[in-house]
Design a protein around this motif. Structure first.
Motif, PDB file in Angstrom:
ATOM      1  N   GLY A 164      36.519  47.943  63.195  1.00  0.00           N
ATOM      2  CA  GLY A 164      35.883  47.346  62.025  1.00  0.00           C
ATOM      3  C   GLY A 164      35.798  48.301  60.857  1.00  0.00           C
ATOM      4  O   GLY A 164      36.105  47.941  59.713  1.00  0.00           O
ATOM      5  N   ILE A 165      35.388  49.527  61.124  1.00  0.00           N
ATOM      6  CA  ILE A 165      35.229  50.482  60.028  1.00  0.00           C
ATOM      7  C   ILE A 165      36.596  50.881  59.454  1.00  0.00           C
ATOM      8  O   ILE A 165      36.695  51.246  58.273  1.00  0.00           O
ATOM      9  CB  ILE A 165      34.429  51.731  60.490  1.00  0.00           C
ATOM     10  CG1 ILE A 165      33.824  52.433  59.271  1.00  0.00           C
ATOM     11  CG2 ILE A 165      35.296  52.689  61.274  1.00  0.00           C
ATOM     12  CD1 ILE A 165      32.839  53.530  59.635  1.00  0.00           C
ATOM     13  N   THR A 166      37.659  50.768  60.262  1.00  0.00           N
ATOM     14  CA  THR A 166      38.997  51.027  59.737  1.00  0.00           C
ATOM     15  C   THR A 166      39.380  49.971  58.701  1.00  0.00           C
ATOM     16  O   THR A 166      39.885  50.292  57.616  1.00  0.00           O
ATOM     17  CB  THR A 166      40.043  51.024  60.867  1.00  0.00           C
ATOM     18  OG1 THR A 166      39.692  52.003  61.840  1.00  0.00           O
ATOM     19  CG2 THR A 166      41.427  51.345  60.322  1.00  0.00           C
ATOM     20  N   GLY A 167      39.121  48.699  59.025  1.00  0.00           N
ATOM     21  CA  GLY A 167      39.429  47.633  58.084  1.00  0.00           C
ATOM     22  C   GLY A 167      38.643  47.766  56.791  1.00  0.00           C
ATOM     23  O   GLY A 167      39.197  47.632  55.682  1.00  0.00           O
ATOM     24  N   VAL A 168      37.360  48.049  56.911  1.00  0.00           N
ATOM     25  CA  VAL A 168      36.511  48.213  55.728  1.00  0.00           C
ATOM     26  C   VAL A 168      36.945  49.442  54.929  1.00  0.00           C
ATOM     27  O   VAL A 168      36.966  49.417  53.685  1.00  0.00           O
ATOM     28  CB  VAL A 168      35.032  48.310  56.136  1.00  0.00           C
ATOM     29  CG1 VAL A 168      34.149  48.572  54.920  1.00  0.00           C
ATOM     30  CG2 VAL A 168      34.582  47.028  56.844  1.00  0.00           C
ATOM     31  N   SER A 169      37.300  50.518  55.619  1.00  0.00           N
ATOM     32  CA  SER A 169      37.756  51.740  54.936  1.00  0.00           C
ATOM     33  C   SER A 169      39.011  51.472  54.123  1.00  0.00           C
ATOM     34  O   SER A 169      39.174  52.000  53.007  1.00  0.00           O
ATOM     35  CB  SER A 169      38.029  52.851  55.950  1.00  0.00           C
ATOM     36  OG  SER A 169      36.849  53.249  56.614  1.00  0.00           O
ATOM     37  N   CYS A 170      39.914  50.656  54.678  1.00  0.00           N
ATOM     38  CA  CYS A 170      41.155  50.342  53.958  1.00  0.00           C
ATOM     39  C   CYS A 170      40.838  49.654  52.635  1.00  0.00           C
ATOM     40  O   CYS A 170      41.347  50.052  51.575  1.00  0.00           O
ATOM     41  CB  CYS A 170      42.037  49.445  54.824  1.00  0.00           C
ATOM     42  SG  CYS A 170      43.617  49.001  54.045  1.00  0.00           S
ATOM     43  N   GLY A 205      39.008  41.247  58.594  1.00  0.00           N
ATOM     44  CA  GLY A 205      39.128  41.656  59.992  1.00  0.00           C
ATOM     45  C   GLY A 205      38.076  42.671  60.377  1.00  0.00           C
ATOM     46  O   GLY A 205      37.478  42.591  61.452  1.00  0.00           O
ATOM     47  N   GLY A 206      37.839  43.638  59.500  1.00  0.00           N
ATOM     48  CA  GLY A 206      36.819  44.643  59.772  1.00  0.00           C
ATOM     49  C   GLY A 206      35.439  44.049  59.891  1.00  0.00           C
ATOM     50  O   GLY A 206      34.663  44.415  60.791  1.00  0.00           O
ATOM     51  N   ALA A 207      35.108  43.114  58.999  1.00  0.00           N
ATOM     52  CA  ALA A 207      33.792  42.468  59.053  1.00  0.00           C
ATOM     53  C   ALA A 207      33.612  41.686  60.342  1.00  0.00           C
ATOM     54  O   ALA A 207      32.542  41.723  60.971  1.00  0.00           O
ATOM     55  CB  ALA A 207      33.618  41.552  57.836  1.00  0.00           C
ATOM     56  N   MET A 208      34.657  40.966  60.764  1.00  0.00           N
ATOM     57  CA  MET A 208      34.572  40.193  61.999  1.00  0.00           C
ATOM     58  C   MET A 208      34.382  41.103  63.206  1.00  0.00           C
ATOM     59  O   MET A 208      33.610  40.797  64.121  1.00  0.00           O
ATOM     60  CB  MET A 208      35.818  39.322  62.160  1.00  0.00           C
ATOM     61  CG  MET A 208      35.882  38.148  61.203  1.00  0.00           C
ATOM     62  SD  MET A 208      37.237  36.979  61.574  1.00  0.00           S
ATOM     63  CE  MET A 208      38.649  37.907  61.003  1.00  0.00           C
TER      64      MET A 208
END
Length: 512
Positions: free
Chosen positions: A396-402, A427-430
């Protein structure tokens, strides 16, 4: 040729990288351990759950692909989260990778030990998960896979190719034979003709049931990110790992949907006999319906043993590919001073992490031995559920970081907006939601196989999944604070800049 950290650069091709990505998920082991539980929860809608669980995984893979394009570091989420949100978030993201991998190793080693005995007809030992012989063989497999990882990434890739071929062929043969027997009408009274209605999520009874089933299925996809962890050892490290990650997830969803439809069609969703919802074989439907699918003749028995070999190779392959990313994450953490310098050591001949690899194997073996003797080995079952908390967090944190690191480029075009912003963020939030949901619901004492009563008021009974999942993540906080008190250079932001180093962000001002 070596990478900046001393790893063997260019050792993996696109094909080798995809092999590692698919093998890391342990498709046979994962679907065998999960499908029965999902069917018990949602009945005929298991295929759509397998398909929908793929969505946040694919979106997260887009995030990995875009971040790796700009910053191909084997520390992956540890480095990217540090750039996006600071050293503490990055350190905890790296810790989450370690937690998830160490927790799941006990289960895979146990499965490998059990199925070795089952393969050779020692059913009495094979069906006793806590047998000392299963334990010893499981530890032996751990040590052997640690040694292979230590000896070199190229050796590991070749070994993975052999194991994955056995696994993939056996799964496809099982699915095809099961479906052919259903269509020919000789699959038994419980057989069902595949229906498009199986892909209608609105036929699932409740939102809570839907979410819990999705969370179970998310586990079967976990592991493909190993291809990005070996990015510094891959040909064209900026593009090949990201492409491999996306290809791996697509291969996995195709395989999982095929096997799910085939197994459900052949065995049905009943709670008796070979039905997938039968609690007697929740943890392995292949063993329950293998003979029914292939028959009792000589060829049938041969194919049943191939199924046993498939689960065995799946567990062994996952054991090896679980060590690879963790060793490289801690290697990167050592290089950037987020861990002691010893973790940054690379073997001068084999060009692999030394302390990081050996520490991963040793800690995992120690935990497996401990779990085997605590709560009659049920902690091993709970550890599989607990990893969802750590996996959801770092995916999740990877998606948000992107989305955050590329936020200034999202107006450059539709591709940038969707592939760097909307999809990775969604995707990161989910996945972060899934981690939080598991953390909250697993507090109940009946969530998993074990529970613990607080020795102080109010003497709540807490689920073992919560203790392992949330407890192991929280354990990272005092460890991080301890290392910060010893060496502040990483935590002061002096090593990793708060921006991407790629051409897209190279000329932009650092984030304050």
């Amino acid at each position: 040729m070596t990478s900046s950290k001393g790893l063997r650069a260019g050792a993996l091709s696109l094909t080798s990288s995809v092999v590692i990505g698919v093998a890391s998920a342990g498709p046979a082991y994962s679907i065998a351990a999960t499908l029965g539980l999902v069917v018990a929860a949602v009945g005929l809608q298991a295929p759509v759950v397998a398909l929908l669980a793929f969505v946040p995984i694919l979106f997260a893979a887009f995030g990995y692909k875009e971040l790796n394009r700009a910053d191909p570091d084997c520390g992956t989420t540890f480095v990217w989260a540090t750039r996006a949100f600071g050293p503490s978030w990055g350190w905890m993201a790296g810790w989450a990778i370690v937690v998830a991998d160490v927790l799941v190793m006990a289960s895979m080693a146990q499965v490998a030990g059990q199925y070795t005995f089952l393969l050779f007809g020692a059913d009495g030992i094979g069906h006793d998960a806590t047998s000392v012989w299963v334990l010893l063989l499981g530890v032996a497999f751990m040590l052997a896979m640690t040694y292979l990882c230590f000896r070199g990434i190229d050796i590991s890739a070749r070994f993975q190719s052999v194991l994955l071929t056995i696994e993939f062929v056996a799964l496809v043969v099982f699915a095809v034979v099961a479906l052919v027997r259903v269509w020919m009408g000789n699959a038994g009274a419980a057989a069902l003709t595949p229906q498009w209605s199986w892909f209608n999520p609105f036929e699932i009874g409740s939102f809570s049931t839907f979410v819990n089933a999705i969370l179970l299925m998310v586990f079967i996809y976990w592991g493909w990110d190993s291809v990005v962890s070996v990015n510094e050892e891959t040909v064209d490290k900026r593009s090949t790992p990201g492409r491999s990650a996306v290809i791996s997830t697509v291969v996995l969803v195709s395989l999982y949907v095929l096997v799910t439809v085939a197994a459900q069609s052949f065995a049905g969703v009943g709670t008796e006999g070979t039905g997938l919802a039968n609690p007697e074989h929740f943890d392995d439907f292949f063993a329950a319906i293998g003979t029914a699918v292939f028959g009792e003749g000589l060829l049938g028995q041969l194919l049943v043993h191939v199924l046993l070999l498939m689960i065995l190779t799946s567990a062994i392959a996952s054991t090896q590919t679980t060590i690879l990313p963790t060793a490289r994450t801690t290697l990167s953490m050592g290089v950037f001073k987020a861990l002691p310098d010893s973790f940054a050591k690379v073997h001068p001949r084999f060009l692999t992490p030394t302390v990081s690899t050996l520490a991963m194997g040793g800690v995992s073996a120690g935990l497996y031995i401990a779990f085997n003797f605590v709560s009659a080995g049920n902690l091993i079952f709970d550890s599989v559920s607990a990893i969802g908390i750590a996996v959801g967090f770092y995916y999740g944190i990877t998606g948000v970081s992107c989305a955050w690191l590329y936020r200034d480029t999202l107006r450059d075009g539709r591709r940038e907006l969707w592939m760097r912003g909307i999809l990775p963020l969604l995707g990161g939030a989910m996945l972060l939601f899934s981690a939080g949901w598991t953390a909250v619901t697993s507090f109940a004492s009946d969530y998993g196989e074990t529970s613990w009563t607080m020795p102080f008021a109010p003497h709540w009974q807490v689920g073992g999944v919560f203790i392992l999942g949330v407890g192991s993540m929280l354990l990272g906080l005092p460890l991080m604070w301890w290392w910060r008190s010893r060496n502040r250079v990483f935590f002061d932001g002096e090593i990793i800049e708060r921006r991407l180093p790629g051409p897209e962000a190279r000329d932009r001002e650092p984030v304050a």
